[in-house]
Design a protein around this motif. Structure first.
Motif, PDB file in Angstrom:
ATOM      1  N   ASN A 378       0.803  -1.050  -0.278  1.00 57.88           N
ATOM      2  CA  ASN A 378       0.119  -0.195  -0.163  1.00 57.88           C
ATOM      3  C   ASN A 378       1.082   1.585  -0.042  1.00 57.88           C
ATOM      4  OD1 ASN A 378      -2.549  -1.155  -0.289  1.00 57.88           O
ATOM      5  ND2 ASN A 378      -2.728  -1.096   2.169  1.00 57.88           N
ATOM      6  N   LYS A 381       1.943   1.868  -3.304  1.00 53.88           N
ATOM      7  CA  LYS A 381       0.993   1.920  -4.724  1.00 53.88           C
ATOM      8  C   LYS A 381       0.742   3.397  -4.169  1.00 53.88           C
ATOM      9  CE  LYS A 381      -2.019  -0.427  -3.385  1.00 53.88           C
ATOM     10  NZ  LYS A 381      -3.031  -1.600  -3.104  1.00 53.88           N
ATOM     11  N   ASP A 421       4.389   6.807   4.934  1.00 56.96           N
ATOM     12  CA  ASP A 421       5.196   7.725   3.446  1.00 56.96           C
ATOM     13  C   ASP A 421       4.149   8.609   2.840  1.00 56.96           C
ATOM     14  OD1 ASP A 421       2.234   7.752   2.710  1.00 56.96           O
ATOM     15  OD2 ASP A 421       2.429   5.439   3.015  1.00 56.96           O
ATOM     16  N   VAL A 441     -11.013   4.004   0.629  1.00 57.24           N
ATOM     17  CA  VAL A 441     -11.941   5.281   0.297  1.00 57.24           C
ATOM     18  C   VAL A 441     -11.499   6.047  -0.707  1.00 57.24           C
ATOM     19  CG1 VAL A 441     -10.488   8.119   1.019  1.00 57.24           C
ATOM     20  CG2 VAL A 441      -9.261   5.768   2.295  1.00 57.24           C
ATOM     21  N   ILE A 448      -8.788  -4.298  -3.450  1.00 51.40           N
ATOM     22  CA  ILE A 448     -10.079  -4.928  -3.402  1.00 51.40           C
ATOM     23  C   ILE A 448     -10.482  -5.042  -2.130  1.00 51.40           C
ATOM     24  CG2 ILE A 448     -11.075  -6.776  -5.432  1.00 51.40           C
ATOM     25  CD1 ILE A 448      -9.006  -8.998  -3.143  1.00 51.40           C
ATOM     26  N   GLY A 449      -9.865  -3.665  -1.336  1.00 54.38           N
ATOM     27  CA  GLY A 449      -9.924  -3.490   0.182  1.00 54.38           C
ATOM     28  C   GLY A 449      -9.745  -4.963   1.161  1.00 54.38           C
ATOM     29  N   LEU A 452      -5.629  -5.004   4.401  1.00 52.82           N
ATOM     30  CA  LEU A 452      -5.949  -4.141   5.337  1.00 52.82           C
ATOM     31  C   LEU A 452      -6.540  -5.379   6.708  1.00 52.82           C
ATOM     32  CD1 LEU A 452      -5.826  -0.361   5.733  1.00 52.82           C
ATOM     33  CD2 LEU A 452      -3.832  -1.313   5.635  1.00 52.82           C
TER      34      LEU A 452
END
Ligand code: ADP
Length: 488
Positions: A378, A381, A421, A441, A448-449, A452
């Protein structure tokens, strides 16, 4: 901890809150209570409301209730009302009506708890609901309801009759345990013989045996109550068989798809590697770049499939940790190595700040690798091209509030990993939510969530906790703590 002025903005002046009959707490994004009024201390039998400040509000609930209400996940400005128990002085259970609401104040997420003792009628009209009306409500409820007194079923509603196939009179003679499949009976047997032992509501998934012999997946909630000084158990039964079937079909599809996708992907990856090795000297820069892109995308697909499989396994309760001494610095190096193509492509530098004598963690190496992979993936990304990702590992101060949270091992040393980050950051109201499944968000953004949600499950299975912090526009940092292995 929240600023006191933030609390005033969110709930009005604090001194006025102390005049209320209703108990109130205000907690920050990490569930720590920043303010509690005098009525709350009174309800819990505590000498002063100050004793509650700094504690997690989740600790005020018995474990089963904390999990249930934690799952309820109130969204922004949405309140959750529940008849529940709070733990008062000396572990006493106090029956209350709890309304939890989540808001943001000054960009910070806050949770407000409002508590009224369960025996205090919320309004005059509510106290006037007649016994006949209560009975009608019970009779027409969507859930099967029965009342158990001294091990005998004193009442069963229509839905209960439908779910079991027996009439209320027949149910009276049978007893609840006889209606539950032999495999699940041991869960409730002690409750039937010693109902007084049950201090707070419990939830179980059980199979009800219908009169015809077929078994039905149900959720069973048992609530201990007292009526005219007589202890009774209220049992609620909800048919979840269709949900279970849907879940099973989804899991089967995911298992089949991921298996069928993995095999050709592995072959493509192998072919690509061979091609890169053998043809590289003859290729132009542009062609070599194409090959790199193809390999990156294969890695990304593999990570997505891994997350899908892991999420499905977790949901099915099939994940068992293989605990051993783990060197976090080594796992971090592996995670960075596996993302090296992406790191190079985005020209991101990864800075590490790790103590030289880092103790070992008691954990499951492969799962901790997944945690680091997901968070770093993430961070990459969302990092700007040429940005920096900082990874810091440090010891947690034994007095830190984070060690008072739910599930944290007492008298155990912890280390904290922080990955920061310089990306766009995360809005305050999403800082908690993004750890839920399929929460993103930007619903149209990449991913695809699930990453986490998996991180949270794995860290919590390790008796740790995870949280995100962010200043919008200035990047995000993800923190998690893990227990140190003793004698290292
Ligand atoms: P996915 O990345 O597959 O969407 P995750 O569960 O890993 O799923 O992340 C959930 C959401 O959290 C993301 O869609 C994104 O909105 C947000 N998010 C996670 N990490 C970051 C980050 N480092 N910076 C900004 N937003 C992030």
């Amino acid at each position: 901890m929240l600023e006191l002025s933030t609390i005033d903005t969110a709930v009005g002046r604090r001194d006025l809150l102390n005049d209320l009959q209703e108990g109130i707490w205000v907690a920050d994004g990490q569930s720590r209570i920043a303010f509690a009024n005098t009525a709350l201390a009174r309800v819990l039998g505590l000498a002063s409301a100050e004793l509650l400040v700094g504690r997690s509000w989740r600790e005020l609930l018995p474990a089963s209730e904390a999990t249930r209400l934690g799952r309820a996940r109130p969204g922004t400005d949405v309140a959750t009302a529940a008849d529940t128990m709070l733990l008062g002085r000396d572990g006493r259970h106090v029956a209350v009506r709890l309304v939890l609401s989540r808001r943001t104040a000054g960009k910070q997420p806050i949770t407000i708890g409002s508590v009224t003792p369960a025996n205090a009628p919320a309004s005059a009209s509510e106290s006037e609901v007649s016994g006949a009306t209560c009975r009608q409500v019970m009779e027409n409820a969507v859930d099967g309801i029965c009342v158990i007194e001294q091990g005998k079923t004193a009442f069963a509603n229509r839905r209960f009759e439908e779910l079991t196939g027996y009439t209320a009179t027949q149910v009276q003679h049978l007893g609840l345990d006889r209606l539950i499949s032999a495999r699940d009976r041991r869960i409730i047997a002690p409750l039937m013989t010693q109902p007084g032992q049950l201090m707070s509501p419990v939830h179980h998934e059980v199979r009800i045996v219908h009169r015809s012999g077929h078994e039905l997946d149900c959720e069973l909630r048992i609530v201990p109550v007292e009526s005219d000084g007589r202890p009774m158990l209220l049992c609620f039964i909800r048919d979840v068989s269709q949900l279970k079937q849907a879940e099973q079909s989804r899991n089967d599809v995911v298992a089949m798809l991921s298996h069928d996708l993995r095999t050709p992907l592995a072959a493509i990856k192998e072919a690509m590697s061979l091609l890169s090795e053998t043809a590289a000297p003859r290729l132009e820069d542009r062609q070599r770049r194409y090959l790199t892109i193809a390999r990156e995308e294969i890695d990304r697909l593999n990570r997505m499939i891994d997350n899908l499989v892991e999420a499905t396994r977790m949901e099915a309760g099939k994940v068992v940790l293989r605990l051993d001494a783990v060197d976090l610095a080594e796992v971090l190096s592996s995670a960075i190595e596996s993302l090296s193509l992406l790191i190079n492509k985005r020209n991101v530098s990864v800075e590490r700040n790790i103590p030289t004598r880092l103790p070992q963690i008691l954990g499951d190496r492969d799962r901790l690798l997944r945690v680091l992979n997901n968070v770093l993936d993430n961070a990459l990304k969302y990092s700007p091209v040429g940005g920096t990702i900082r990874v810091e590992i440090k010891f947690v101060d034994p007095k830190a509030a984070v060690l008072t949270g739910n599930g944290i091992l007492p008298n155990t040393g912890y280390v904290q990993v922080t990955i920061s980050d310089q990306g766009p950051g995360i809005p305050a109201e999403f800082l908690d939510r993004i750890f839920g499944k399929f929460e993103r968000v930007d619903p149209y953004g990449p991913g695809i969530g699930l990453g986490l949600a998996i991180v949270k499950s794995i860290v919590e299975m390790h008796h740790g906790s995870v949280w995100a912090q962010s200043n919008l526009g200035e990047g995000a940092s993800f923190n998690f703590i893990l227990p140190i292995k003793e004698n290292t």
